[in-house]
Design a protein around this motif. Structure first.
Motif, PDB file in Angstrom:
ATOM      1  N   TYR A 209       0.860  -1.180   0.000  1.00  0.00           N
ATOM      2  CA  TYR A 209       0.000   0.000   0.000  1.00  0.00           C
ATOM      3  C   TYR A 209       0.898   1.232   0.000  1.00  0.00           C
ATOM      4  CZ  TYR A 209      -3.571   3.406   1.306  1.00  0.00           C
ATOM      5  OH  TYR A 209      -4.420   4.489   1.323  1.00  0.00           O
ATOM      6  N   VAL A 210       0.658   2.139  -0.946  1.00  0.00           N
ATOM      7  CA  VAL A 210       1.388   3.406  -1.011  1.00  0.00           C
ATOM      8  C   VAL A 210       0.483   4.484  -0.424  1.00  0.00           C
ATOM      9  CG1 VAL A 210       2.507   5.092  -2.499  1.00  0.00           C
ATOM     10  CG2 VAL A 210       2.638   2.660  -3.071  1.00  0.00           C
ATOM     11  N   VAL A 211       0.937   5.157   0.602  1.00  0.00           N
ATOM     12  CA  VAL A 211       0.075   6.119   1.292  1.00  0.00           C
ATOM     13  C   VAL A 211      -0.184   7.330   0.410  1.00  0.00           C
ATOM     14  CG1 VAL A 211       1.065   5.340   3.485  1.00  0.00           C
ATOM     15  CG2 VAL A 211       1.889   7.457   2.440  1.00  0.00           C
ATOM     16  N   MET A 212      -1.323   7.968   0.612  1.00  0.00           N
ATOM     17  CA  MET A 212      -1.688   9.142  -0.167  1.00  0.00           C
ATOM     18  C   MET A 212      -0.933  10.377   0.305  1.00  0.00           C
ATOM     19  SD  MET A 212      -5.804   8.493  -0.501  1.00  0.00           S
ATOM     20  CE  MET A 212      -6.061   9.721  -1.753  1.00  0.00           C
TER      21      MET A 212
ATOM     22  N   ARG B 280      -7.711   8.507  -7.056  1.00  0.00           N
ATOM     23  CA  ARG B 280      -7.988   7.728  -5.843  1.00  0.00           C
ATOM     24  C   ARG B 280      -9.077   8.456  -5.049  1.00  0.00           C
ATOM     25  NH1 ARG B 280      -2.035   6.408  -3.407  1.00  0.00           N
ATOM     26  NH2 ARG B 280      -3.281   5.165  -1.934  1.00  0.00           N
ATOM     27  N   THR B 281     -10.317   8.214  -5.432  1.00  0.00           N
ATOM     28  CA  THR B 281     -11.436   8.937  -4.820  1.00  0.00           C
ATOM     29  C   THR B 281     -12.466   8.004  -4.192  1.00  0.00           C
ATOM     30  OG1 THR B 281     -12.588   9.019  -6.961  1.00  0.00           O
ATOM     31  CG2 THR B 281     -11.202  10.903  -6.397  1.00  0.00           C
ATOM     32  N   ASP B 282     -12.152   6.719  -4.093  1.00  0.00           N
ATOM     33  CA  ASP B 282     -13.105   5.764  -3.533  1.00  0.00           C
ATOM     34  C   ASP B 282     -12.614   5.306  -2.159  1.00  0.00           C
ATOM     35  OD1 ASP B 282     -14.124   2.788  -3.158  1.00  0.00           O
ATOM     36  OD2 ASP B 282     -15.513   3.776  -4.554  1.00  0.00           O
TER      37      ASP B 282
ATOM     38  N   GLU C  98      -9.767   2.326  -0.940  1.00  0.00           N
ATOM     39  CA  GLU C  98      -8.520   2.692  -0.252  1.00  0.00           C
ATOM     40  C   GLU C  98      -8.363   1.927   1.056  1.00  0.00           C
ATOM     41  OE1 GLU C  98      -5.899   4.624  -1.041  1.00  0.00           O
ATOM     42  OE2 GLU C  98      -6.750   4.950  -3.029  1.00  0.00           O
ATOM     43  N   LEU C  99      -9.403   1.944   1.874  1.00  0.00           N
ATOM     44  CA  LEU C  99      -9.313   1.294   3.177  1.00  0.00           C
ATOM     45  C   LEU C  99      -9.223  -0.227   3.045  1.00  0.00           C
ATOM     46  CD1 LEU C  99     -11.740   3.393   5.407  1.00  0.00           C
ATOM     47  CD2 LEU C  99      -9.250   3.576   5.168  1.00  0.00           C
TER      48      LEU C  99
END
Length: 219
Positions: free
Chosen positions: A18-21, A74-76, A80-81
């Protein structure tokens, strides 16, 4: 920051990441040492005797922003979670436990461990209640596979002969305490290394520290 999941305890088989935002504003790394408080002989004062060094703890907060301002692709929020949970939290049926993880950040900084807590706080919503932003608090504890941990313990064991590089300011009592947890063994240590002056040792020299026992102690 990247969080990489592995399916083996030696961290060789990568399964996901996972690459953090947004990189966290703060990263907390906790280290501690445990002691037993014992009464010193012929004294009313307590003495701290080393018991163990627990694993390190890593904790930080991530902001997951799905408004489109940070990353329009990345808007969902559920996606993401779910991906973050899959990497650090979700039970992996192939290994019958959650994944092992390495957290990478900065220039060459990393932490090898397992997740201990995953807390989510939703902080911003659309008018219809859809979550657009969340703060995820993650906590990890360091992990070392049992075989490697056993080897490291063996390297520190007073039952093995050690090679000790002397640095400026070292003394035989200090080295004796470090290896045997008994500064009074410095006389035996000096004799083994054929030292004439027991308290003054030269920086840069190398001493051999064999298995030693206090007088009266069974070998």
């Amino acid at each position: 920051m990247r969080i990489v999941a592995y399916s083996d305890e030696k961290f060789t088989s990568k399964v996901d990441e996972y690459v953090v935002m947004l990189n966290p504003e703060q990263i907390k790394l906790d280290r501690s040492i445990n002691y037993n408080e014992e009464q010193a002989p012929d004294s009313g004062k307590l003495s701290s005797k080393y018991r163990s060094t627990p694993g390190e703890k890593l904790s930080f907060d991530l902001v997951v922003d799905c408004t489109g301002v940070v990353d329009s692709t990345r808007t969902d929020m559920p996606t993401e979670l779910n991906q973050l949970q899959k990497v650090v939290y979700t039970y992996n049926g192939d290994i019958h436990r959650p994944n092992y993880v390495i957290v990478y950040w900065g220039q060459g900084l990393s932490f090898q461990g397992v997740l201990t807590a995953f807390d989510t706080n939703y902080t911003f919503f659309k008018p219809d209640g859809t979550a657009l932003r969340a703060k995820v608090s993650l906590r990890f504890t360091s992990y070392l596979d049992p075989s490697t941990a056993a080897k490291e313990e063996d390297k520190k064991s007073p039952d093995l002969t050690h090679r000790i590089a002397v640095v400026e300011g070292d003394s035989l009592p200090q080295i004796s305490q470090q290896v045997y947890q008994d500064p009074d063994l410095y006389v035996q240590l000096g004799a083994f290394n054929q030292l004439n002056k027991l308290r003054n040792i030269k920086a840069g020299s190398v001493l051999s520290a064999p298995p030693l026992r206090s007088q009266g102690e069974q070998a």
